[in-house]
Write a protein that holds these residues in place. Sequence first.
Motif, mmCIF file in Angstrom:
data_model
loop_
_atom_site.group_PDB
_atom_site.id
_atom_site.type_symbol
_atom_site.label_atom_id
_atom_site.label_comp_id
_atom_site.label_asym_id
_atom_site.label_seq_id
_atom_site.Cartn_x
_atom_site.Cartn_y
_atom_site.Cartn_z
ATOM 1 N N TYR A 134 10.932 7.713 -14.096
ATOM 2 C CA TYR A 134 11.940 7.839 -13.044
ATOM 3 C C TYR A 134 13.273 7.222 -13.434
ATOM 4 N N PHE A 135 14.359 7.800 -12.905
ATOM 5 C CA PHE A 135 15.679 7.190 -13.055
ATOM 6 C C PHE A 135 16.145 6.590 -11.734
ATOM 7 N N PHE A 136 15.592 7.094 -10.653
ATOM 8 C CA PHE A 136 15.979 6.587 -9.330
ATOM 9 C C PHE A 136 14.779 5.865 -8.731
ATOM 10 N N TYR A 137 14.880 4.578 -8.595
ATOM 11 C CA TYR A 137 13.747 3.848 -8.046
ATOM 12 C C TYR A 137 14.227 2.514 -7.486
ATOM 13 N N LEU A 138 13.399 1.926 -6.672
ATOM 14 C CA LEU A 138 13.629 0.551 -6.212
ATOM 15 C C LEU A 138 12.378 -0.221 -6.562
ATOM 16 N N MET A 139 12.531 -1.518 -6.847
ATOM 17 C CA MET A 139 11.350 -2.293 -7.221
ATOM 18 C C MET A 139 11.137 -3.466 -6.276
ATOM 19 N N PRO A 140 10.120 -3.393 -5.436
ATOM 20 C CA PRO A 140 9.794 -4.544 -4.597
ATOM 21 C C PRO A 140 9.127 -5.665 -5.392
ATOM 22 N N SER A 141 8.599 -5.354 -6.567
ATOM 23 C CA SER A 141 8.172 -6.384 -7.502
ATOM 24 C C SER A 141 8.108 -5.711 -8.859
ATOM 25 N N LEU A 142 7.839 -6.488 -9.901
ATOM 26 C CA LEU A 142 7.889 -5.887 -11.234
ATOM 27 C C LEU A 142 6.739 -4.905 -11.448
ATOM 28 N N THR A 143 5.688 -5.045 -10.666
ATOM 29 C CA THR A 143 4.540 -4.166 -10.883
ATOM 30 C C THR A 143 4.542 -2.955 -9.970
ATOM 31 N N ARG A 144 5.470 -2.941 -9.022
ATOM 32 C CA ARG A 144 5.463 -1.856 -8.040
ATOM 33 C C ARG A 144 6.813 -1.177 -8.023
ATOM 34 N N PHE A 145 6.824 0.107 -7.716
ATOM 35 C CA PHE A 145 8.120 0.765 -7.588
ATOM 36 C C PHE A 145 8.077 1.817 -6.492
ATOM 37 N N VAL A 146 9.260 2.148 -5.986
ATOM 38 C CA VAL A 146 9.409 3.180 -4.972
ATOM 39 C C VAL A 146 10.290 4.244 -5.581
ATOM 40 N N SER A 147 9.783 5.439 -5.690
ATOM 41 C CA SER A 147 10.583 6.465 -6.356
ATOM 42 C C SER A 147 11.487 7.159 -5.344
ATOM 43 N N ILE A 148 12.353 7.990 -5.856
ATOM 44 C CA ILE A 148 13.375 8.653 -5.008
ATOM 45 C C ILE A 148 12.733 9.474 -3.892
ATOM 46 N N GLY A 149 11.601 10.087 -4.198
ATOM 47 C CA GLY A 149 10.935 10.909 -3.193
ATOM 48 C C GLY A 149 10.481 10.100 -1.995
ATOM 49 N N TYR A 150 10.222 8.807 -2.222
ATOM 50 C CA TYR A 150 9.758 7.973 -1.105
ATOM 51 C C TYR A 150 10.904 7.355 -0.331
ATOM 52 N N TYR A 151 12.008 7.036 -1.017
ATOM 53 C CA TYR A 151 13.063 6.381 -0.245
ATOM 54 C C TYR A 151 14.073 7.350 0.349
ATOM 55 N N PRO A 200 0.808 -1.226 0.000
ATOM 56 C CA PRO A 200 0.000 0.000 0.000
ATOM 57 C C PRO A 200 0.842 1.279 0.000
ATOM 58 N N PHE A 201 2.110 1.183 0.399
ATOM 59 C CA PHE A 201 2.941 2.385 0.421
ATOM 60 C C PHE A 201 3.635 2.653 -0.909
ATOM 61 N N THR A 202 3.527 1.712 -1.828
ATOM 62 C CA THR A 202 4.262 1.875 -3.080
ATOM 63 C C THR A 202 3.301 2.213 -4.213
ATOM 64 N N LEU A 203 3.869 2.669 -5.307
ATOM 65 C CA LEU A 203 3.037 3.013 -6.462
ATOM 66 C C LEU A 203 3.050 1.876 -7.466
ATOM 67 N N ARG A 204 1.952 1.741 -8.185
ATOM 68 C CA ARG A 204 1.913 0.778 -9.279
ATOM 69 C C ARG A 204 2.637 1.404 -10.474
ATOM 70 N N THR A 205 3.360 0.586 -11.194
ATOM 71 C CA THR A 205 4.083 1.150 -12.341
ATOM 72 C C THR A 205 3.099 1.558 -13.427
ATOM 73 N N TYR A 206 3.443 2.589 -14.134
ATOM 74 C CA TYR A 206 2.600 3.052 -15.228
ATOM 75 C C TYR A 206 3.495 3.637 -16.312
ATOM 76 N N MET A 207 3.011 3.610 -17.530
ATOM 77 C CA MET A 207 3.805 4.108 -18.638
ATOM 78 C C MET A 207 3.689 5.626 -18.706
ATOM 79 N N SER A 208 4.817 6.321 -18.634
ATOM 80 C CA SER A 208 4.760 7.782 -18.674
ATOM 81 C C SER A 208 4.959 8.329 -20.079
ATOM 82 N N GLU A 209 5.676 7.585 -20.894
ATOM 83 C CA GLU A 209 6.044 8.100 -22.210
ATOM 84 C C GLU A 209 4.850 7.998 -23.152
#
Lengths: 602, 426
Positions: free
Chosen positions: A357-374, A43-52
Motif C-alpha cells: 500500500y501507498f495510502f495507509y495509517l498506522m495505529p501501531s507498527l504491527t497494524r495498518f489501515v488501508s485506503i479502502g478502510y479509511y 479487530p478492525f485493522t489488518l496485521r502488516t504483512y510483506m507483499s513483495e
Amino acid sequence: MGLLSDPNRRRALIGMLTRLNAPICMICYMAGVAWFMGLAFEPFTLRTYMSENAMGSTMVEERFPAGERALATGREFAAHKKKTGGMPVDWLVRTMQARGLEVYTQRFSRKLPFPDEDKERYMVKGTNVYGILRAPRAPRTEALVLSAPCSPGNENNQAVGILLGLAQYFRSQIYWAKDIIFLVNEHDLIGMQAWLEGYHHTNTTGMDWSPLQGRGGSIQAALSLELSSDVVTSLDLVLEGLNGQLPNLDLANLFYAFCQKIGVLCTTQGKLPRNDWDTTSGYSHAVQTMMLMVLKQASSRPWGDHGLFLRYHIEAASIKGVNSFRPYKTDATTVGRLLEGMYRKLNNLLERLHQSYFFYLMPSLTRFVSIGYYMPAFGLLALILLLRALDLWVQLSSPPTRTTEDACPPLCPLSAPQPASPGVLSILTPLVISHLTGVALYTLPVLSQELAVEHFPVSETEAVVLTAIAIYTAGLALPHNTHRLLAGEGTEQGWKVLKLVAVLYLAVLLGCTALINFSLVFPERGLLVGVNDPGLTLLFAVFFFQELQETPVTLQEGWMLYLSVISQGILDHALYGSLLYPLAALLVYPCWLLFWNILFWK
Amino acid sequence: MAAPLALLLIVAVTIRAALFRTSLANLISERVEVVSPLNAWKRVVEGLALLDLDISPYSGDVFHETPMVIYLFHFLMDYAEITFMLADCLTAVALYLAVKDYNKQVFRKQKFALEADRIPMDCLELIRSPTEMYYIPLKVAMFYLLNPFTIVSCVAKCTCGLNNAVIALFILSTMRGSALLSAIFLALATYQSIYPLTLCVPALLYLLQRLYIPVNVRRSSFWFYTLQYLFMFLGSLLVLICLSFFLLGSWDFLPAVYGFILSVPDLTPNIGLFWYFFAEMFDHFRLFFLCVFQINVFFYTLPLSIKLKEHPVFLIFMQIALIAIFKSYPTVGDLSLYMAFLPVWNHLYRFLRNIFLVSCVLLACSALFPVLWHLWIYAGSANSNFYYAITLLFSVAQVPVCLSPSLLSSRESSSKTALFTHSLLF
C-alpha cells in the motif's frame, strides 16, 4: 440510473432527502467520526504483512561485526567536526576513499526568504559528501541510498560512524547488485534537497548547487539514519514525508521484520506496539499513535531527511535511535546488522517497491489501515456536503411557486448559477474578493517583510508571521464591506446560491485533498461547522499535537509554538515546495471566507 | 448590443494576455487534458523547425497538423499568441451572430404559433420573451470566451482553437443561408480533423428547410440541392487537399494526419476513451475495436438526423458534442465549443433530469484530472486505472448534457407539454 430517471420515484427520493436532511447529516457526521475512531480498534485493522516476493522468502544472514570500530570512527568524525566548525569535508573524503568508495562532493548555497529562528539560519552554505559503492554483480542501473545528516553540535556522530563502518563492510561483500550510495548531508533537509535536485537534474526551488560529478543508477530505496548515542534502547521508524506522502508499506514491513528477527525494540511515532487492545488504555494508545501520524501527515512537512526522496518516487524512511526505554539495550553492532539485513533484502528487489500500500495509517507498527478502510469515513463526511448542496438546490428551484408567485419568475432560480443572470454579481463579488484576500495572504507576508521591519520593532520572521496573521484577520472584516458594496442585493436567493457554491467548492476541495493527503481532510473538516476557522483549527492542532506527544505546553509557549509553526509552514513551502501553505492560503481560506460571508449575510 | 460584446472581448483578451505572461502558460501547455498529440503547440514548433531545414515535417512521428496550419504559422510564428486570441474572438463573434440569426427565426416561429393559437395553456411559460432572447447571443459568446476550458486551451496555444473558429464560421455561414461559404468552411473543418464531416447532414437539412424544399427522396429539387451542396463540399475539400500536396510536394501528410487520427497509434492519456482501451488491447483485436470506436462518431448521425430532421440547429449541437466525446484525441477545447451552445436551450433546463448531479460530476472531474495525474505520474501512488476512471466518468457525465433535451421528447411523448416543448425547442 433507473431510480433517477423514473420521475415519481425520483421525486419521492428527493422529497425524503430534503425532509430528513438535518437528521441524515447528523447521522452521517457521527458515523463518519465513529468510523474514523474505530480505525484504531485492533479487530478492525489488518496485521502488516510483506507483499513483495523478492523480499519475503529469501533468507539473508547479517554478519556486520564492527560496531565498536564504527563508534570509534564516529568519535573521530565528531572531533574533526568540532575542529572545522562544520562539515569535515576533507576528512570525510579521505576516509571514504580509504574505504574504497568513489567519493564526490557537492557544494550548495541557499538564501532563505526570511531567517529561520528555530534553526537559526538565514544564509545557508554547505557541502554534501557522498561515496558510491559500485555494484560488482549487475550493470549499475539501480542504486540504494544510505544517508546520515551532519548536524550541528554533538548529534548524529554515531550515525555517520555506522554509515562509514557499513561502507567498509559492504565493500568486502560480493553480492551487491545495486550501487549503494553513502551520503552525508549538511544542513539536513536543505542539503538533501540540493543533492536530490543535483542527482535528478531538476531545480524546482531556485537553489544554487554545483552539479554532481558522479552518479549511480536510478535510486530504488533510501534510508536515513539518525543516531546520537553509543547505545540505544529502541529504534523509531519515521515515514511521513513531504506533502504527507508515505513510502510503500513494504518498507515499514521490512524494518519491522528485521527488528523482530534481531530482537530490537521498535516503535513508530515513539510509541511501542501494545497487545492489550481490549482495554481502554490500549485503545487510547492506538488512537494516540494514529492521531500523531494523522497530524504529522497533515503538517505536510518532511519529518526526517527521507521526506524529500518520496517526491522523486523513491521509497524512503528515517530510522531514529531513541534512548528512553531504560531496561533495553541495543549496541551499534546490532544496529549495523539490522541495516545490513535491510540492504541485503532491498538489494534483492527486482522492481520498485509497488506491491503493498501507498495510502495507509498506522495505529501501531504491527497494524495498518488501508485506503479502502479509511475512505468511507471521508465519504460519509463528503456526503453531508453533497446532501446540503442538494437541499439548497431543491430549495432554490422550487420555492417561488409557494411563497411569492410573481416576485421571482420561475426561470430566475434556475438561471441564477449561470453568468449573466442578475444574481451573478452577488456571487462573483464575494468569490473574487475572498480569492484576492487569499492571494494577498499568500504573497504579501514575504514581500512586505522589509517594510514591516523598517516601521515596527520586530524581527524579519516575526514580521512575516504577524503580517500573515494581520491579513488573515483583516479578511474577517470582509463580509461587512462586501455588504456595503452589494447594498440591496443581499436577498434570500443570493445567500442560498452563494452557500450552494461554497458547499460545492468545499466538497471538491476536500475530495482532491483527500486523494493527495488524506490526513489534511480532518483539520479541513472543521470548516463544515462554518464558524470554525482555519487559524483556530491550526492553533488547536498545535496544542493537540503537544498533548499527544505527552509534552503539554502552557498557553504562552503554545502561542510561541503557533507562531513558529506558521513561519515553518511558509519556509517549508519556499524551501522544499510543500503544498500546505498555498493550499491553505489560496483555496481553503477563501472557501472559508465564503462561509463566513454567508454567516453575516442575514 | 455591440458595446457589451466589445467589453466581453476586451475582458477575454485581457485574461488571456495576462495568462500568457505568467509561468502558468508553460504548465498548462504540458497538461494532457489541454493538448493532445494532434494539436500541441510544441509539435507545431517542431514541425516548423523541420520545415525550415527542408525536411518534410511529417518525417519522424511528432508532427500531425495539416499542411495549411504549418504554412499559416510559418508566417505567423512571431504572432502566435495574437493568432490564438484572435481565433477565440472570431469564434465568439461568429457564434454570437449565428445565434442572433437563429433566435430571430425562433421568435418568428413562436409568433406564428401564438397567433394561430396552437399553444396549450400549460406551456405558456415556455414561451420566451424578447428580453430573454435578447441576451442569449451574448451569453453564448460569454460561455465560449470565459469558459475556463477555452481559456486554458488558448493559453496552451492548442490548435483546436483554430478548428473551433472554422466550425463557428461554418455555423454562421449556414445560418446566413450561404451554401457556398458553408460548404467551404465545412470542407476546411473536415480537412483539419475529419470528424466535422458529420456536420454535413445538419447543414444540408438546415439549408433545405430554409429554402422550403421538403426532404423527400422522390422530389428532384431535393436531389438537385443535395448534390449541389455535396459537390461544393467535396470540391473544396479536394482543392484543399491538392493545395496541400502542391505546398509540400508529397502525400506524406495523408497518413501522418488522417491515418494518425483514424488508427490512433499514440496512446498518451487524454480525456477521451481510446487510450486506455487500446493500451490494454491484444493486437489482433485492435483493428476491429478501432472500427467500433471510430464508428461511434459517425454512426449516430443517421438516427439523429431522422429524429431531429425538423431541428437541424440542435442536430449541429448534438453532432459537435458527439464529436467532442467520441473523437480519438479529444481536448477540453473541443468541449468548450458545444458548451457555448448551452444557453441557447436554457429555457429547457428545468426538464433536464439530474442536471445538478451532472454538473457536479463535471466540476469534480475537472478538478480530479490534475490530482490523479499527479498521483499517478509524480507520486507513483496511484495508477492509470484511477485516471481512466475519471476520464470515463467525465465522458459519461457529458452525455446527459447533450442528450437530455432529445431524450426528453422521446420519453414523455405522450405528454402534450413535452410534445409542444419539442416543437418549440428549435
